[in-house]
Design an enzyme around this catalytic site. Structure first.
Site, PDB file in Angstrom:
ATOM      1  N   ASN A  96     -13.815  -5.025   1.374  1.00 13.72           N
ATOM      2  CA  ASN A  96     -12.355  -4.957   1.347  1.00 13.72           C
ATOM      3  C   ASN A  96     -11.756  -5.504   0.053  1.00 13.72           C
ATOM      4  O   ASN A  96     -10.727  -5.017  -0.406  1.00 13.72           O
ATOM      5  CB  ASN A  96     -11.784  -5.733   2.540  1.00 13.72           C
ATOM      6  CG  ASN A  96     -10.294  -5.990   2.394  1.00 13.72           C
ATOM      7  OD1 ASN A  96      -9.483  -5.068   2.505  1.00 13.72           O
ATOM      8  ND2 ASN A  96      -9.931  -7.235   2.115  1.00 13.72           N
ATOM      9  N   TYR A 161      -7.156   1.540 -10.686  1.00 11.44           N
ATOM     10  CA  TYR A 161      -7.343   1.320  -9.252  1.00 11.44           C
ATOM     11  C   TYR A 161      -7.752   2.620  -8.568  1.00 11.44           C
ATOM     12  O   TYR A 161      -8.728   2.663  -7.807  1.00 11.44           O
ATOM     13  CB  TYR A 161      -6.055   0.773  -8.637  1.00 11.44           C
ATOM     14  CG  TYR A 161      -6.062   0.738  -7.127  1.00 11.44           C
ATOM     15  CD1 TYR A 161      -6.683  -0.303  -6.446  1.00 11.44           C
ATOM     16  CD2 TYR A 161      -5.454   1.748  -6.379  1.00 11.44           C
ATOM     17  CE1 TYR A 161      -6.702  -0.342  -5.054  1.00 11.44           C
ATOM     18  CE2 TYR A 161      -5.466   1.721  -5.002  1.00 11.44           C
ATOM     19  CZ  TYR A 161      -6.082   0.679  -4.338  1.00 11.44           C
ATOM     20  OH  TYR A 161      -6.112   0.660  -2.957  1.00 11.44           O
TER      21      TYR A 161
END
Length: 248
Positions: A96, A161
């Site tokens: 995560n 990202y």
């Protein structure tokens, strides 16, 4: 008396990276609510990690705190062994931890590019590799990678990202084949779950989301529990929990 169906992760330990707050905390609570124990990784948010650990223990979970800067390859390579030694055998890994910076091709320098790739893509690979190597041959495990709807619909915004998450989507499917049949590897592609961490006004994301609302923590938890405790015949899947955002 608690029924087994409500505690599908009872007796199982799940390592969750970046689990001190925000989405990581939602994931950790979902594991605890399903009866699982949590190896809770954090990088710098020690106080938040302790607070989350207290909430998890209040749900009956055993919690083991593990600090590591996963942008450091050595720290990533050794985290699985540290978790195994501290928490016992791991059942699952949830990748995560991530960096999410609003950068375009013009504002992305080499340091920012490499920073995103190290944490968002290289660390999940190294952790998954170490997990597969450490898991005994007779045991089965699961890996869940936390993605973003942008991963399968790349745009010009959040460039490093988005590219790193697109790489993680590809890694999810590659490792699903490589690790079969002992380890399932799946992903959750999130959409509007939480407002920006920096407190800035949220972009008009809901206008581009067919189901015009934020996801709830319960919905995030339901998908994670499904991938951790549901059919072991599902692997290489990426479930979009984004209200249909990836369709627009």
């Amino acid at each position: 008396m608690t029924s087994p169906s409500s505690q599908p992760l009872h007796g199982k330990t799940v390592l969750i990276t970046g689990a001190a707050h925000r989405v990581g905390k939602m994931l950790a609570l979902a594991v605890a609510q399903a009866g699982g124990d949590v190896a809770l990784h954090y990088a710098h948010a020690a106080e938040a990690a302790q607070q989350t650990a207290e909430e998890l223990r209040a749900l009956g979970a055993r919690v083991h705190l593990l600090q590591a800067d996963l942008t450091d390859a050595k720290a990533a390579q050794t985290l699985i062994a540290r978790a195994w030694e501290k928490a016992g055998a791991l059942y699952a890994l949830v990748n995560n931890a991530a960096i999410f910076e609003n950068l375009t091709w013009e504002t992305t320098d080499l340091a920012a590019w490499e920073r995103h790739l190290r944490l968002n893509l290289t660390a999940p690979f190294l952790l998954s590799q170490a997990f597969a190597r450490r898991l005994p041959p007779e045991q089965h495990g699961r890996i869940v990678n936390i993605l973003d709807w942008r991963a399968l619909r790349p745009g010009a915004d959040h460039l490093p990202y988005t590219v790193s998450k697109a790489g993680l989507a590809a890694l999810t499917q590659s490792l699903a084949v490589a690790f079969a049949p002992r380890i399932t590897v799946n992903g959750i592609a999130l959409g509007a779950v939480l407002p920006p961490a920096d407190g800035q006004p949220a972009p008009k994301v809901l206008h581009a989301t067919p189901i015009s609302r934020w996801a709830t923590p319960e919905e995030v938890g339901e998908v994670l529990r499904f991938l951790l405790a549901g059919p072991a015949y599902i692997t290489g899947e990426i479930i979009h929990l984004d209200g249909g955002r990836h369709l627009i």
